[in-house]
Design a protein around this motif. Structure first.
Motif, mmCIF file in Angstrom:
data_model
loop_
_atom_site.group_PDB
_atom_site.id
_atom_site.type_symbol
_atom_site.label_atom_id
_atom_site.label_comp_id
_atom_site.label_asym_id
_atom_site.label_seq_id
_atom_site.Cartn_x
_atom_site.Cartn_y
_atom_site.Cartn_z
ATOM 1 N N ASN A 23 0.848 -1.188 0.000
ATOM 2 C CA ASN A 23 0.000 0.000 0.000
ATOM 3 C C ASN A 23 0.888 1.243 0.000
ATOM 4 O OD1 ASN A 23 -2.554 -1.425 0.245
ATOM 5 N ND2 ASN A 23 -1.917 -1.908 2.334
ATOM 6 N N VAL A 24 1.295 1.673 -1.170
ATOM 7 C CA VAL A 24 2.206 2.814 -1.298
ATOM 8 C C VAL A 24 1.401 4.019 -1.790
ATOM 9 C CG1 VAL A 24 4.323 3.666 -2.341
ATOM 10 C CG2 VAL A 24 4.083 1.219 -1.858
ATOM 11 N N TYR A 25 1.012 4.875 -0.847
ATOM 12 C CA TYR A 25 0.237 6.059 -1.206
ATOM 13 C C TYR A 25 0.445 7.134 -0.146
ATOM 14 C CZ TYR A 25 -2.981 3.490 1.855
ATOM 15 O OH TYR A 25 -3.529 2.769 2.876
ATOM 16 N N PRO A 26 0.083 8.403 -0.499
ATOM 17 C CA PRO A 26 0.261 9.492 0.471
ATOM 18 C C PRO A 26 -0.558 9.233 1.744
ATOM 19 C CG PRO A 26 -0.131 10.351 -1.733
ATOM 20 C CD PRO A 26 -0.431 8.879 -1.781
ATOM 21 N N PRO A 27 -0.114 9.795 2.877
ATOM 22 C CA PRO A 27 1.008 10.720 3.022
ATOM 23 C C PRO A 27 2.369 10.035 3.202
ATOM 24 C CG PRO A 27 -0.117 10.516 5.109
ATOM 25 C CD PRO A 27 -0.901 9.679 4.135
ATOM 26 N N MET A 28 2.352 8.723 3.498
ATOM 27 C CA MET A 28 3.621 8.058 3.802
ATOM 28 C C MET A 28 4.523 7.963 2.581
ATOM 29 S SD MET A 28 3.977 7.663 6.883
ATOM 30 C CE MET A 28 2.960 7.866 8.335
ATOM 31 N N SER A 29 3.952 7.770 1.405
ATOM 32 C CA SER A 29 4.786 7.702 0.203
ATOM 33 C C SER A 29 5.484 9.039 -0.036
ATOM 34 C CB SER A 29 3.930 7.311 -1.010
ATOM 35 O OG SER A 29 2.883 8.245 -1.210
ATOM 36 N N ASP A 30 4.756 10.139 0.221
ATOM 37 C CA ASP A 30 5.363 11.467 0.067
ATOM 38 C C ASP A 30 6.474 11.681 1.094
ATOM 39 O OD1 ASP A 30 3.595 11.998 -1.972
ATOM 40 O OD2 ASP A 30 2.194 13.124 -0.715
ATOM 41 N N CYS B 114 12.377 11.932 2.170
ATOM 42 C CA CYS B 114 13.554 11.433 2.880
ATOM 43 C C CYS B 114 14.589 10.835 1.933
ATOM 44 C CB CYS B 114 13.147 10.368 3.896
ATOM 45 S SG CYS B 114 12.182 10.982 5.293
ATOM 46 N N GLY B 115 14.224 10.686 0.654
ATOM 47 C CA GLY B 115 15.133 10.059 -0.303
ATOM 48 C C GLY B 115 15.189 8.548 -0.166
ATOM 49 N N ILE B 116 14.092 7.946 0.292
ATOM 50 C CA ILE B 116 14.044 6.495 0.488
ATOM 51 C C ILE B 116 13.222 5.865 -0.630
ATOM 52 C CG2 ILE B 116 13.232 4.649 2.016
ATOM 53 C CD1 ILE B 116 13.660 6.598 4.374
#
Length: 488
Positions: A51-58, A63-65
């Motif tokens: 589950n790759v979506y905002p806000p964590m993906s942003d 962070c450059g990860i």
């Protein structure tokens, strides 16, 4: 039959001088925070999640990860020195299987936090069924304002910092001590890995029905946590709570009790609401030590603040510094957070989901807005709230609300229908108690209903431990579209 990973216990360790760390399940709140912390101190971090979506993906991108979408063995092709496994990951996860086959060293998130950030610090752990995030945030913020900015990792966004983690060279590290389990290969509570020197214990009740069989199982885990506090440490405990008193009686460290009862070493007195703020006086060893101010409503938050005062006093901080720090507290996202006010209707976001937390939140909101119509929107979303175990408890938890709106729950897989929570039954029970209540099948119908009935001066509080389909912003937009005007 699905394949499952069998991890070698000997590999459950941190290798010497790791460089590349891969995180499976990186988009969870705690996992993303840990990833950011590790990146900040110089490690090369990669991760994966389904589950790759905002806000964590942003956040991770900032962070450059790099984050790989989905789980597969290929994600470990560039063999990392260490893999950190989130507790959302199951033994059947293809990356977990590849981890076992490649014999890469691995840690859980709590183990990694202890290894990389708690070692060398004085760990201050806030534990309990309720109030952990708020109390941890109060503690971290007050330390910061007292000139001793701590490291911390907390389950909510601390407004004073704008994030849920911090790295510091100061001696203290504040950590929210979650009793939920650690990982599929380590089925113990997370807080067992947090190396407590000092701790706060706010409450102990039955919760997390998906991993604990009953209250006795929870008590056993908390008892083990208390045993981990060294004799030179301290436990600040809410001794109004009968279960807390029982558990702390066996502590090998000093116990400092707080609460409203006469036998508490720190006793709360004279709680006075002032809108969304509260003043209260404290007695220490039966001597009045003056008034404190907290920019939050509710007796439960006064008790959270008292725990912080008691711990910081024990650690040697001046009460005047603590008093100023608490008075300047900006809050925590999703804890009685005002999301907006449109057409005179105030919309509040709160994380409450356990019946006790719901009851305390309703009381606090009623204290803050004594003359307003209070509309509560409730989403049963946790594994416990979607079971029938709290069905009757919820029927009395909303006392003080003027209207209760309940969303249909998403059924739990593999749980018989008779063991599942019923939103319609809750509404029926609330009506039987003379309360105005309504059931709706989804978020869209709730928004339409609330936007239609809400009036100038109303307070609408949304209680859920999830995003609730972005109901807060959508409701504010819907209220604006009605053309209703505020007459304040």
């Amino acid at each position: 039959m699905s394949r499952a990973a069998t991890l070698d216990p000997a590999r459950n360790c941190c290798p010497e001088n790791p460089s590349h760390i891969h995180i499976i399940g990186i988009c969870g709140t705690g996992m993303a925070a840990l990833a950011g912390m590790l990146k900040q101190v110089g490690y090369r971090i990669t991760g994966s999640d389904q589950n790759v979506y905002p806000p964590m993906s942003d956040f991770l991108a900032e962070c450059g990860i790099p984050v790989l979408a989905g789980y597969c063995a290929e994600n470990l092709r560039d063999t990392p020195d260490l893999v950190i496994v989130g507790n959302v990951v199951r033994a059947t996860n293809p990356e977990a299987i590849a981890l076992a086959e490649q014999q890469i060293p691995y840690l859980s998130m709590p183990q990694a936090l202890g290894e990389f950030f708690l070692a060398g610090h004085r760990s201050l752990v806030v534990a309990g069924t309720h109030g952990k995030t708020t109390t941890s945030s109060l503690l971290a913020t007050t330390l910061h304002r007292a000139g001793c900015t701590p490291g911390f990792m907390i389950g909510g966004i601390v407004e004073a910092f704008g994030r849920n983690f911090n790295i510091s060279q100061a001696p203290y590290f504040v950590v929210e001590g979650d009793e939920y389990d650690t990982a599929f290969f380590n089925k113990v509570s997370k807080f067992h890995h947090y190396r407590p020197e000092c701790a706060i214990l706010t409450s102990v009740e039955f919760d997390h029905a998906d991993i604990f069989a009953d209250l006795e199982a929870i008590k056993a885990s908390f008892a083990e946590f208390i045993e981990r506090i060294p004799s030179h440490g301290v436990l600040v405990a809410h001794t109004d709570d009968e279960v807390v008193r029982e558990l702390t009686a066996q502590a090998r460290c000093p116990v400092i009790g707080y609460g409203v009862q006469d036998n508490c070493r720190w006793q709360v007195k004279d709680v006075t609401p002032h809108g969304v703020s509260t003043t209260f006086t404290l007695a220490y060893d039966h001597k009045n030590i003056g008034e404190f101010s907290l920019p939050m409503p509710g007796v439960h938050n006064v008790l959270n603040a008292t725990a912080v005062i008691a711990l910081l006093h024990h650690l040697g901080f001046a009460l005047d510094d603590v008093r100023r720090g608490l008075a300047s507290f900006e809050g925590v996202k999703r804890r009685q957070q005002i999301r907006g006010c449109v057409a005179g209707v105030t919309v509040i976001d709160d994380f409450a989901h356990h019946p006790t937390a719901v009851a305390e939140t309703v009381k606090a909101l009623r204290m803050a807005w004594p003359t307003s119509r209070l509309i509560i929107v409730f989403e049963p979303r946790t594994n416990s709230s979607r079971r029938s175990i709290f069905q009757q408890n919820y029927a009395v938890a909303f006392q003080g609300a003027d209207q209760v709106i309940v969303r249909e729950h998403v059924p739990l897989d593999g749980i018989p229908a008779e063991q599942q929570f019923s939103s319609t039954t809750l509404v029926k029970d609330l009506k039987a108690r003379g309360m105005e209540a309504a059931y709706f099948p989804d978020t869209d119908t709730i928004i339409a209903h609330v936007a239609g009935v809400a009036q100038d001066g109303d307070v609408v509080a949304v209680l859920s431990n999830g995003g609730f389909d972005n109901i807060h912003d959508r409701l504010l937009i819907a209220l604006a579209a009605t053309g209703k005007k505020s007459f304040a």
